[in-house]
Write an enzyme that holds these catalytic residues in place. Structure first.
Site, mmCIF file in Angstrom:
data_model
loop_
_atom_site.group_PDB
_atom_site.id
_atom_site.type_symbol
_atom_site.label_atom_id
_atom_site.label_comp_id
_atom_site.label_asym_id
_atom_site.label_seq_id
_atom_site.Cartn_x
_atom_site.Cartn_y
_atom_site.Cartn_z
ATOM 1 N N ARG A 1 -2.275 2.725 -12.584
ATOM 2 C CA ARG A 1 -1.944 4.140 -12.790
ATOM 3 C C ARG A 1 -0.879 4.379 -13.837
ATOM 4 N NH1 ARG A 1 -3.229 4.453 -6.729
ATOM 5 N NH2 ARG A 1 -5.393 5.132 -6.908
ATOM 6 N N GLU B 1 -4.708 -1.611 4.019
ATOM 7 C CA GLU B 1 -5.976 -1.911 4.704
ATOM 8 C C GLU B 1 -6.055 -3.393 5.083
ATOM 9 O OE1 GLU B 1 -5.949 0.929 2.547
ATOM 10 O OE2 GLU B 1 -6.162 1.761 4.550
ATOM 11 N N ASN C 1 -0.991 4.672 5.709
ATOM 12 C CA ASN C 1 -1.462 4.602 7.097
ATOM 13 C C ASN C 1 -0.811 3.442 7.853
ATOM 14 O OD1 ASN C 1 -3.464 3.036 5.261
ATOM 15 N ND2 ASN C 1 -3.711 2.093 7.272
ATOM 16 N N ASP D 1 -6.681 7.434 8.748
ATOM 17 C CA ASP D 1 -6.302 6.946 7.414
ATOM 18 C C ASP D 1 -5.710 8.055 6.556
ATOM 19 O OD1 ASP D 1 -5.895 4.994 5.465
ATOM 20 O OD2 ASP D 1 -7.776 5.478 4.454
HETATM 21 CA CA CA Z 1 -5.014 3.837 3.698
#
Ligand code: CA
Length: 587
Positions: free
Chosen positions: A130, A192, A269, A319
């Site tokens: 990014r 994740e 998350n 999430d």
């Molecule tokens: Ca996530």
């Protein structure tokens, strides 16, 4: 040659070779120094606002491309980078952890750096990057194998390379670094994979770690090579040992509020996604808030100590990463506020002094998981819309499935919004979609996906998913909406000339009227836009640039949405624009 002459000659050589240095002042004033873009966000407050007015509603229809630059190779994946501009050079990052220096006038490549990634990297959501950061004579960026690299701006040679974390454990890096007072400040990715989120400050000159602040309670911080303080209170909102793999990845990087000398980072998350596994203390009953996952965290830039936190989604189970950018602004009463549009579908206004809650309003339609936000900023949950508890389910069986809005890719995902100081509106790139989601039994395995959930994303409207919204932060009112068939995944930029720039997966680079949302100009870039526009002034003209190159998370996780985007072509081009000379000269 006597030594005085030698010294004078050496001095001359040093002067002639010396390149301009990006200073703390350059960075602090990036928003108002319109001849450069040296920060992610066009200023550390991430407003993505330019005071330039040379391009405006009257002449924008005449905007034309000046040059285009290909990122080349077969590595044409999502290009989410924001260009930087300094001293005649544009710096961009590309997919697979590449960085390019481009001559700003001609579009010619000056040099390219390729990180040569190892086998076994674990990026969750495409091989994107990014953007970079500039300071002194160096350009900094992070790589998918979780390293921070400092390059010589002139040559692209590596000056230092520091390990952020071990990529084999699921850590990676893709955000643009933030430079504050000689420190390069980064987060990490890997929520994740059961990593532990953290914010890190590295010495810009040496690459040494100055401090580290984990975002999950129970984990110890580091300051100057020694353990500093624990994050939060052990087991206050997490059960047993789950905090050791608790997620809260800081994968979008952060902003800096100079008025309060505070870094603000979001934490993603909690891991795993299945919220029923995450109780508190001895009670493993699924009632823990799981701090500081799904939170915004205010951090002291000198020590890495937490000053405040605001959790958008306690006991998160969809999430709804709390990473979205936090943008300082001043409200209609002159009060210093933060604005942030959360993945959970609500736009929050917070107090800049302590991160405390001011108000929140929904910015997407048909939110199912919460009835609203209460006076303390806590969601009023719709418990029927929490994915069911899979405990007791037989092998291979799931808990009860629910249909939740927004989808796990969020009312808003990573793509940055912009704030216009003239209109007083935030321009929020959002998506209207939902998902079938269910929980499954899961146990942690190092370097493996750690979700305990499955999902299928679905549109909720026939004619659009993407929706760019102008939001009045004083009231939460949506002033206008630009609907787009495919999900929006690119950044937004706005100007004092009354313009809002953004791009679409269908390839269009757009300029909209900041007051009305009317399309004033459009240019087909040849591939989907998931990059971030910038503007600056060069030789008396206002330039605009965007990187085009379809990819990112949507085509990887799309469910039914994938059918709406699977015809889109990949690419990888930087496009630079300004007005034709004959138009510019009559301004
Ligand atoms: Ca996530």
């Amino acid at each position: 040659m006597n030594r005085f002459v030698a010294a004078a000659v050496a001095g001359l050589i040093a002067t002639s070779c010396a390149q301009a240095q990006v200073t703390e002042d350059d960075i602090a004033n990036d928003q108002t120094i319109t001849t450069q873009v040296v920060t992610n966000g066009m200023g550390r407050n991430l407003q993505r606002y330019s005071p330039l007015t040379k391009l405006n509603k009257d002449n924008i229809s005449k905007l034309v491309p000046v040059w285009a630059f290909s990122l080349g190779g077969e590595k044409q994946r999502g290009q989410e980078s924001q260009p930087l501009v300094y001293d005649g050079v544009m710096y961009i990052t590309g997919s697979y952890s590449r960085l390019y220096a481009i001559d700003i006038k001609t579009g010619d490549e000056l040099w390219q750096y390729d990180a040569r990634l190892p086998e076994g990297i674990l990026p969750c959501c495409d091989v994107i990057n990014r953007g970079a950061a500039l300071y002194g004579d160096k350009v900094y960026f992070g790589t998918l194998d979780a390293k921070l690299v400092a390059l010589d701006r002139k040559t692209g040679d590596v000056v230092w390379k520091s390990k952020i974390e071990n990529y084999k454990e699921g850590y990676s890096y893709s955000a643009a670094p933030l430079v504050v007072d000689g420190k390069v400040i980064v987060g990490n990715s890997g929520g994740e994979f059961g990593v532990v989120g953290a914010v890190y400050a590295f010495d810009a000159e040496t690459g040494d770690l100055i401090w580290k602040r984990p975002t999950i309670e129970g984990n110890m911080g580091i300051l100057n090579g020694e353990e500093s303080t624990m994050t939060g209170t052990l087991n206050a909102s997490w059960p047993g040992d789950l905090w050791k793999t608790g997620g809260g990845a800081t994968w979008l990087g952060g902003s800096y509020d100079a008025d309060t000398n505070t870094l603000v980072f979001g934490a993603g998350n909690p891991s795993p996604w299945n919220s029923w596994l995450r109780g508190a203390g001895e009670k493993n009953d699924g009632t823990g808030d799981n701090l500081y996952a799904a939170s915004r965290i205010g951090i002291d830039p000198d020590t890495g100590e937490i000053k405040w936190h605001f959790q958008t989604t306690p006991r998160e189970g969809w999430d709804f990463d709390g990473v979205n950018e936090v943008v300082p602004f001043v409200d209609k009463d002159g009060k210093k506020r933060f604005g942030t549009a959360d993945r959970n579908g609500f736009f929050y206004v917070l107090n800049r002094e302590d991160g405390s809650f001011v108000h929140a309003t929904p910015f997407v339609s048909n939110i199912t998981w919460a009835e609203g936000i209460d006076e303390n900023g806590r969601p009023i949950y719709n418990e029927d819309n929490r994915p069911g508890n899979p405990a007791g389910a037989a092998d291979g069986e799931k808990g009860d499935m629910v249909f939740s809005v927004p989808s796990f890719l969020g009312g808003k995902n990573w793509m940055p919004m912009a704030y216009n100081q003239k209109t007083g509106y935030f321009y929020v790139p959002s998506n209207e979609w939902g998902m079938d989601i269910w929980n499954e039994p899961i146990s942690y395995k190092k370097g493996a996906a750690y979700l305990g959930a499955g999902f299928t994303i679905k549109p909720i409207f026939e004619d659009h998913i993407g929706s760019l919204k102008a939001i009045d932060p004083n009231t939460g009112d949506i002033k206008w909406e630009y609907k787009n068939e495919a999900p929006l995944w690119g950044g937004v930029m706005t100007t004092a000339g009354g313009l809002v720039f953004t791009g679409t997966p269908e390839g269009k680079f757009l300029a909209l009227d900041a007051e009305t949302g009317e399309t004033l100009w459009s240019f087909q870039t040849g591939s989907g836009i998931v990059g971030q526009p910038i503007t600056w002034e060069q030789d008396g003209e206002q330039w605009v640039a965007i990187i085009s190159g379809w990819g990112g998370a949507v085509p990887l996780w799309g469910g039914e949405v994938a059918k709406k985007v699977n015809y889109l072509n990949q690419g990888g081009m930087v496009w630079a624009f300004h007005l034709p000379k004959e138009v510019a000269s009559i301004q």
